[in-house]
Design an enzyme around this catalytic site. Structure first.
Site, PDB file in Angstrom:
ATOM      1  N   HIS A  75       5.870   6.465  21.490  1.00 51.10           N
ATOM      2  CA  HIS A  75       6.347   5.789  20.288  1.00 51.10           C
ATOM      3  C   HIS A  75       7.360   6.670  19.566  1.00 51.10           C
ATOM      4  O   HIS A  75       7.138   7.867  19.386  1.00 51.10           O
ATOM      5  CB  HIS A  75       5.144   5.499  19.374  1.00 51.10           C
ATOM      6  CG  HIS A  75       5.494   4.867  18.083  1.00 51.10           C
ATOM      7  ND1 HIS A  75       5.000   5.323  16.871  1.00 51.10           N
ATOM      8  CD2 HIS A  75       6.286   3.810  17.789  1.00 51.10           C
ATOM      9  CE1 HIS A  75       5.463   4.567  15.907  1.00 51.10           C
ATOM     10  NE2 HIS A  75       6.249   3.646  16.428  1.00 51.10           N
TER      11      HIS A  75
ATOM     12  N   HIS B 270      14.155   7.933  12.465  1.00 50.15           N
ATOM     13  CA  HIS B 270      12.895   7.371  11.965  1.00 50.15           C
ATOM     14  C   HIS B 270      12.744   7.892  10.542  1.00 50.15           C
ATOM     15  O   HIS B 270      12.143   8.936  10.305  1.00 50.15           O
ATOM     16  CB  HIS B 270      11.700   7.791  12.832  1.00 50.15           C
ATOM     17  CG  HIS B 270      10.413   7.172  12.399  1.00 50.15           C
ATOM     18  ND1 HIS B 270       9.212   7.853  12.416  1.00 50.15           N
ATOM     19  CD2 HIS B 270      10.124   5.932  11.905  1.00 50.15           C
ATOM     20  CE1 HIS B 270       8.257   7.064  11.977  1.00 50.15           C
ATOM     21  NE2 HIS B 270       8.781   5.898  11.663  1.00 50.15           N
TER      22      HIS B 270
END
Length: 318
Positions: free
Chosen positions: A28, A97
């Site tokens: 992820h 992110h």
């Protein structure tokens, strides 16, 4: 079986199955290991994150990292599915992110070197999200990716995903399946659309709700699709505030511990409409925990397919 070569080392009957019928470890937010003390806010950061970053940039960077192993280390652990977020900044493309990581093609060069020395391994690159990108930027990125991977990409013109077996990929000299989601322009034949490989997001900070979501959402899988089971929690602002000095790694350890029994009872392999859907990709944070135990659990599921083959052969002999 060597995790570095686990696809190569599968028995021939499993290499003849589509990769959507194999159990594969995935990471992820793969490239967040590139986040460092110089990482600036990225366009995907929401209002709360931006507020936190003004006063506590160190904590934002810590909680933005989902992986600590670089791409080569992940590949050697057996990861074959990579989850990517991309943002444009000043004409260049970066992974992100909440904060920026490295430029897009830096780790892809390492990936290419791995594929050169591991010709029987196949990887899936999932371009999940794009930020601050115009139509022109999307066109530019498509062009650069096509030039970079060239003939390695398993294209929609090569056949459906159900024909994307390791055997066929070796014969065609294909090693990369590239999924492109949420793109505002038409995709080239070398890219696969979002519906080809669903990846439902649990969006919960509760282990109990995560387990329920994973079981229930899997029931929606179609036989011709790939499928991602996201074995991870999504911390809320309150969750982080109560654990400010921790990191996502601590959360990942708890998820691994709680989900191990559920993962162990899953079954990969082909199935038909009307039959219980089977698993494919398992996505996790910090795939290097305890020397990659998560990857071990997932790869081991493929041995159940060998048992299926043995049982089938015994029935045929009878």
């Amino acid at each position: 079986m060597s995790k570095e070569h686990w696809m190569r080392d599968l028995p021939p009957e499993l290499r003849d199955l589509s990769i959507v019928n194999l159990a594969m470890p995935g990471s992820h937010n793969t490239m967040t290991y590139g986040i460092n003390s110089n990482s600036k806010l990225a366009p995907d950061a929401d209002t709360a994150i931006r507020r936190w970053h003004r006063f506590f940039p160190f904590f934002v960077r810590r909680w933005s990292k989902n992986q600590s192993s670089n791409i080569l280390e992940q590949l050697h652990l057996g990861v074959r599915y990579f989850d990517l977020r991309i943002a444009q900044h000043e004409g260049k493309f970066y992974y992100c992110h909440s904060v920026f990581a490295m430029e897009v093609f830096e780790p892809l060069m390492e990936l290419l070197q791995f594929l050169d020395t591991h010709p029987e391994e196949v990887v899936v690159l999932d371009l999940q999200h794009f930020y601050d990108m115009t139509i022109s930027h999307h066109q530019q990125l498509h062009k650069e990716l096509l030039q970079f991977f060239d003939q390695r990409l398993y294209a929609t013109t090569d056949g459906p995903l159900l024909e994307c077996s390791l055997t066929n990929c070796a014969e065609l000299q294909r090693q990369v399946v590239l999924i492109c989601r949420r793109c505002p322009i038409g995709l080239p034949a070398q890219f696969w659309p979002s519906y080809a490989w669903p990846t439902p997001w649990p969006n919960t900070a509760s282990i109990k709700k995560l387990q329920s979501f994973l079981a229930n959402s899997l029931l929606s899988r179609q036989p011709q699709q790939g499928y991602v089971s996201q074995c991870l929690l999504t911390p809320t602002g309150r969750y982080i505030a109560l654990r400010l000095f921790f990191t996502l790694k601590r959360t990942a350890k708890r998820v691994d511990r709680k989900l191990k029994p559920w993962i162990a009872e899953q079954l990969p392999g082909p199935f038909d409409n009307g039959q219980k859907p089977r698993v494919n990709v398992f996505l996790a944070d910090f795939v290097n925990l305890k020397e990659g135990q998560f990857c071990d659990w997932v790869i081991k599921l493929n041995t159940k397919l060998e048992w299926d083959e043995c049982e089938l052969e015994e029935k045929e002999e009878c």
